[in-house]
Design a protein around this motif. Structure first.
Motif, short mmCIF file in Angstrom:
data_model
loop_
_atom_site.label_atom_id
_atom_site.label_comp_id
_atom_site.label_asym_id
_atom_site.label_seq_id
_atom_site.Cartn_x
_atom_site.Cartn_y
_atom_site.Cartn_z
N LEU A 169 108.16 22.80 -52.44
CA LEU A 169 107.88 24.23 -52.47
C LEU A 169 108.87 24.96 -53.37
CD1 LEU A 169 106.22 26.62 -51.21
CD2 LEU A 169 108.05 26.78 -49.53
N ASP A 219 96.84 24.16 -43.45
CA ASP A 219 97.12 23.99 -44.87
C ASP A 219 98.19 22.95 -45.12
OD1 ASP A 219 95.26 25.84 -45.36
OD2 ASP A 219 96.64 27.52 -45.66
N LEU A 220 99.12 22.85 -44.18
CA LEU A 220 100.23 21.92 -44.39
C LEU A 220 99.90 20.52 -43.90
CD1 LEU A 220 103.23 24.20 -43.45
CD2 LEU A 220 102.82 23.17 -45.67
N ASN A 221 98.79 20.38 -43.17
CA ASN A 221 98.49 19.07 -42.60
C ASN A 221 97.11 18.57 -42.95
OD1 ASN A 221 100.86 18.49 -40.78
ND2 ASN A 221 100.31 20.59 -40.24
N ASP A 239 107.16 13.71 -39.18
CA ASP A 239 106.74 15.04 -39.67
C ASP A 239 105.22 15.15 -39.65
OD1 ASP A 239 109.30 16.01 -40.12
OD2 ASP A 239 109.39 15.16 -42.15
N PRO A 289 111.02 17.63 -45.05
CA PRO A 289 112.02 18.21 -45.96
C PRO A 289 111.57 18.08 -47.41
CG PRO A 289 113.10 16.89 -44.30
CD PRO A 289 111.63 16.69 -44.10
N ARG A 290 110.82 17.03 -47.68
CA ARG A 290 110.35 16.83 -49.05
C ARG A 290 109.34 17.91 -49.44
NH1 ARG A 290 108.10 11.13 -49.84
NH2 ARG A 290 109.26 10.78 -47.92
N THR A 291 108.52 18.34 -48.48
CA THR A 291 107.58 19.42 -48.76
C THR A 291 108.34 20.69 -49.11
OG1 THR A 291 106.20 18.44 -47.05
CG2 THR A 291 105.55 20.61 -47.86
N THR A 339 97.67 24.01 -52.00
CA THR A 339 98.09 24.89 -50.93
C THR A 339 99.55 25.30 -51.10
OG1 THR A 339 96.71 23.50 -49.59
CG2 THR A 339 97.98 25.17 -48.44
N LEU A 340 100.33 24.28 -51.50
CA LEU A 340 101.76 24.53 -51.71
C LEU A 340 101.95 25.54 -52.83
CD1 LEU A 340 103.97 23.24 -50.10
CD2 LEU A 340 104.38 21.65 -51.96
N LEU A 343 98.12 28.26 -41.60
CA LEU A 343 99.20 27.53 -42.26
C LEU A 343 99.34 26.10 -41.76
CD1 LEU A 343 101.25 28.10 -44.43
CD2 LEU A 343 102.85 28.84 -42.69
N ALA A 354 105.80 20.30 -41.97
CA ALA A 354 106.28 20.10 -43.33
C ALA A 354 107.51 19.20 -43.29
CB ALA A 354 106.64 21.43 -43.97
N TYR A 401 105.51 36.67 -45.72
CA TYR A 401 104.73 37.02 -46.91
C TYR A 401 103.27 36.60 -46.83
CZ TYR A 401 106.44 32.34 -48.15
OH TYR A 401 106.78 31.03 -48.14
N LEU A 402 102.87 36.06 -45.68
CA LEU A 402 101.46 35.74 -45.52
C LEU A 402 100.86 36.69 -44.49
CD1 LEU A 402 101.62 31.84 -45.32
CD2 LEU A 402 101.11 33.25 -47.30
N ILE A 460 105.50 33.58 -41.18
CA ILE A 460 105.98 33.67 -42.56
C ILE A 460 105.71 35.10 -43.02
CG2 ILE A 460 105.66 32.81 -44.91
CD1 ILE A 460 106.64 30.56 -43.30
N ARG A 490 103.93 15.31 -36.12
CA ARG A 490 104.14 16.65 -35.57
C ARG A 490 103.06 17.60 -36.07
NH1 ARG A 490 108.88 17.29 -37.23
NH2 ARG A 490 108.55 18.43 -39.15
N SER A 523 105.14 33.43 -51.75
CA SER A 523 106.57 33.59 -51.52
C SER A 523 107.22 34.39 -52.64
CB SER A 523 107.21 32.20 -51.40
OG SER A 523 108.58 32.27 -51.60
N ARG A 538 99.90 27.89 -53.64
CA ARG A 538 99.55 29.21 -53.13
C ARG A 538 100.69 29.79 -52.31
NH1 ARG A 538 94.72 29.91 -49.33
NH2 ARG A 538 96.39 30.86 -48.15
N LEU A 539 101.29 28.89 -51.51
CA LEU A 539 102.41 29.30 -50.68
C LEU A 539 103.57 29.77 -51.56
CD1 LEU A 539 102.76 29.25 -47.62
CD2 LEU A 539 104.01 27.11 -47.87
#
Lengths: 235, 421
Positions: free
Chosen positions: B338, A114-116, A83, B332-334, B2-3, A111, B330, A102-103, A100, A86, B10, B5-6
């Motif tokens: 979330l 932000d995720l990495n 993960d 699955p744990r992320t 960040t999470l 994003l 991400a 809602y962004l 997404i 990737r 959401s 904020r996400l």
């Protein structure tokens, strides 16, 4: 044709994949992609496209065989390390619904950063913002950055998705039929835009589609039906 | 970060459901906290009906009965105590002050309490609140009466009003009135939100005066009674009291004096410590507390279930979103994180809003509750118990949040990058 370098960026050997205890859906003896290559992979539904993409992206792991990406034995990494790999090295573009809802456009592009954490370290905060503006300008979406993504046309959405995939200059971009929802005239333009950006960073492109009309735009074409020995030969 | 904020975005994307979910959690938290605040407020008000009194002394009966008639002006004394015994105890050097009570008459359903100036000077409630004369002065002449605030308000009596007291405490027709001995309203007490508000206060002499010439509990025949004008204080001899309140100079004395009064020579007396008797009485009437608490806990549970439903039903339509996050690296744990973040946000925001609204409501309703129910809810910081409740609710909410989060985790594992619509 692109020059052949010593170590391929992607290399698959003796790979077999099956879902659970079902019969194998994918079985590839050998597949190599060189750095910077733009590869067109085509195959009808049932040819194992989805599975191959899952394996390349690392959400699936083969039961038998080896997938090497960037010299790493990707298929032997743990799921969470795949993960992270990737997130750091691959850009992914879906057929549609890439964003997404809602962004806004800017946050969608950011994003992947932000995720990495790893991709993040490549760029400072300011440099990242500058890069977003630059990419957006080059892809013609700079006026849309603060818009809600649900208000965008499909073509605009795909360009936003491309910008997101390109941000942070990943080594490989995997595109899963990214143009199939676009108008015919627009498909070529989209691919040209994508290639222009990829060429700047020497990014490799793995482009999966059933639309063979796009084939001439690529360096190389691979027919999944031909290389997948487990394919259900529908046609 | 960040999470978070996400998760926030959401939730904002589903504003209406989010709002409803948070509102239902806030409502249930507010209910639980409100019930607790009211419970504690009612108990404290009850326990603080009378303060700074060390002993209540009456004829020997039960402590609750003594408390009821001496403090709450409810029920009847079985016996009176002699004025002689009262004076004897009052003269004890350990005694700081006493408030004598002579009960037994009423006015239109409200009790009449005969007492002396010590009552106005020393009676305290809600810790250190003393009585204040809001209008006029204290009762000093024989036919003076001071009204409790509620009596004045309900009966719409003003200063100078002449009123007739009734013999006995029943409000039924056919009771005997002290028709020839009208009392004049000379003062009105401030509001105390205690039983003080529901009584009328006359002097001990006044109580004797209206019963002058009575024999064996029967009024004198017409014409045989002493005319009201002819009664003066020096002609009156106080013979009996119903009860009295006592304050000692030191709290240590109270315990000794209680024992001494209980074994008083001459007549059977009973002394009770008001705090002890009050909490005994409260325990007897506080069954409802547990029921109320149970109901509010159920409401909290249903609030959290509402959140579970809201999150769980949103999962299917969010599979695409999850696949996108997965494609971007991400794990699955992320995704699990979330989802837990979302339920945590719901719970925490709901709990905070519920708590805030309870305080807002107390602030607004404080005077209304005091007026209507006669007890005062102070605005105080959260008690340990309340804080524990909030902590438990938040924890429960976060734990419940793991159910949809786990489902999302399973979904992402099986979906991978396949976008399901």
């Amino acid at each position: 044709m692109s020059p052949i370098s010593a170590t391929p960026i992607v290399s698959i050997r003796n790979l077999t994949f099956a879902y659970g205890r079902e019969a194998p859906v994918l079985s590839i003896e050998s597949l190599t992609v060189q750095a910077g290559e733009k590869v067109f992979i085509h195959g009808p539904s049932g040819s194992g496209k989805t599975t191959l993409l899952g394996l390349l992206a690392g959400v699936l792991a083969p039961q038998i065989g080896v997938i090497q990406i960037l010299g790493q034995e990707f298929s032997k990494l743990s799921a969470s390390r795949r993960d992270r790999f990737r997130g750091a090295h691959l850009g992914y573009i879906f057929q549609m619904f890439n964003l997404i809802p809602y962004l806004n456009v800017r946050d969608n592009i950011l994003l992947s950063h932000d995720l990495n954490a790893r991709r993040d370290r490549k760029l400072s905060h300011q440099a990242r913002a500058a890069r977003v503006s630059e990419l957006a300008q080059e892809l013609g979406i700079d006026t849309l950055l603060d818009r809600t993504v649900t208000k965008l046309s499909v073509g605009q959405q795909q360009r936003v998705a491309a910008a997101r995939a390109l941000l942070g200059s990943p080594e490989i971009i995997i595109a899963d039929e990214p143009t199939s929802a676009l108008d015919y005239d627009y498909r070529e333009k989209f691919i040209h835009l994508l290639f222009t950006e990829c060429n700047k960073a020497g990014t490799t492109v793995l482009f999966v589609s059933h639309d063979r009309q796009l084939e001439p735009l690529f360096d190389r074409c691979i027919s999944l039906t031909e290389i997948n020995q487990a394919a259900t030969r529908a046609k | 970060m960040t999470l978070l904020r996400l998760a926030f975005h959401s939730l904002m994307n589903r504003k209406f459901t989010s709002f409803l979910t948070i509102a239902s959690i806030a409502l249930s938290v507010a209910l639980l906290l409100g019930v607790e605040k009211i419970r504690v407020g009612a108990r404290d008000s009850f326990n603080n009906t009378i303060n700074q009194t060390d002993l209540i002394v009456g004829a020997r009966s039960g402590p609750i009965q003594l408390l009821l008639y001496a403090v709450f002006h409810m029920g009847d004394a079985t016996n009176n105590i002699s004025y002689k015994s009262y004076l004897k105890i009052k003269s004890d050097p350990r005694v700081e002050w006493t408030i004598p009570y002579s009960l037994g008459d009423s006015h239109r359903g409200y009790r009449v309490v005969a007492t002396d100036e010590n009552f106005y000077a020393h009676y305290h409630y809600r810790q250190d609140h003393g009585l204040k004369i809001e209008q006029g002065k204290i009762a000093s002449d024989i036919f003076d009466v001071v009204l409790g605030s509620e009596v004045a308000k309900q009966l719409k009596y003003g200063m100078g009003e002449k009123i007739i007291l009734s013999h006995g405490v029943s409000d039924e027709a056919g009771g005997m009135d002290h028709e020839n001995r009208p009392f004049k309203v000379v003062g009105i007490l401030n509001r105390t939100a205690t039983p003080i508000d529901r009584s009328l206060y006359i002097t001990l002499e006044g109580m004797e005066a209206i019963h002058m010439d009575w024999k064996d509990g029967a009024p004198p025949l017409p014409g045989q009674e002493t005319p009201a004008e002819a009664i003066t204080k020096d002609k009156i001899k106080i013979g009996q009291l119903t009860a009295f309140l006592l304050r000692t100079k030191s709290r240590i004395h109270a315990v000794y004096m209680e024992r001494e009064i209980d074994t008083f020579e001459g007549e059977p007396l009973l002394a009770v410590i008001p705090g002890v008797a009050l909490s005994q009485l409260w325990q007897g009437i506080s069954y409802a507390e547990d029921g109320l608490k149970l109901v509010s806990l159920c409401v909290v549970l249903s609030g959290l279930l509402g959140m579970l439903i809201a999150l769980y039903t949103s999962l299917n339509e969010r599979r695409r979103e999850m696949a996108i996050l997965r494609a971007l690296g991400a794990s699955p744990r992320t995704v699990l994180g979330l989802m837990v973040m979302e339920s945590t946000l719901f719970t925490v925001v709901g709990t905070l809003m519920g708590t805030a609204s309870v305080y807002a409501l107390i602030w607004i309703l404080q005077p209304i509750i005091e007026r209507m129910f006669g007890f005062y809810i102070p605005i105080r910081p959260l008690t340990g118990v309340e804080f524990t409740y909030l902590l438990l609710i938040s924890t429960a909410g976060i734990i419940i949040g793991f159910i949809p989060a786990w489902k999302a985790f399973r979904n992402t594992l099986s979906d991978g990058l396949t976008i399901r619509i």
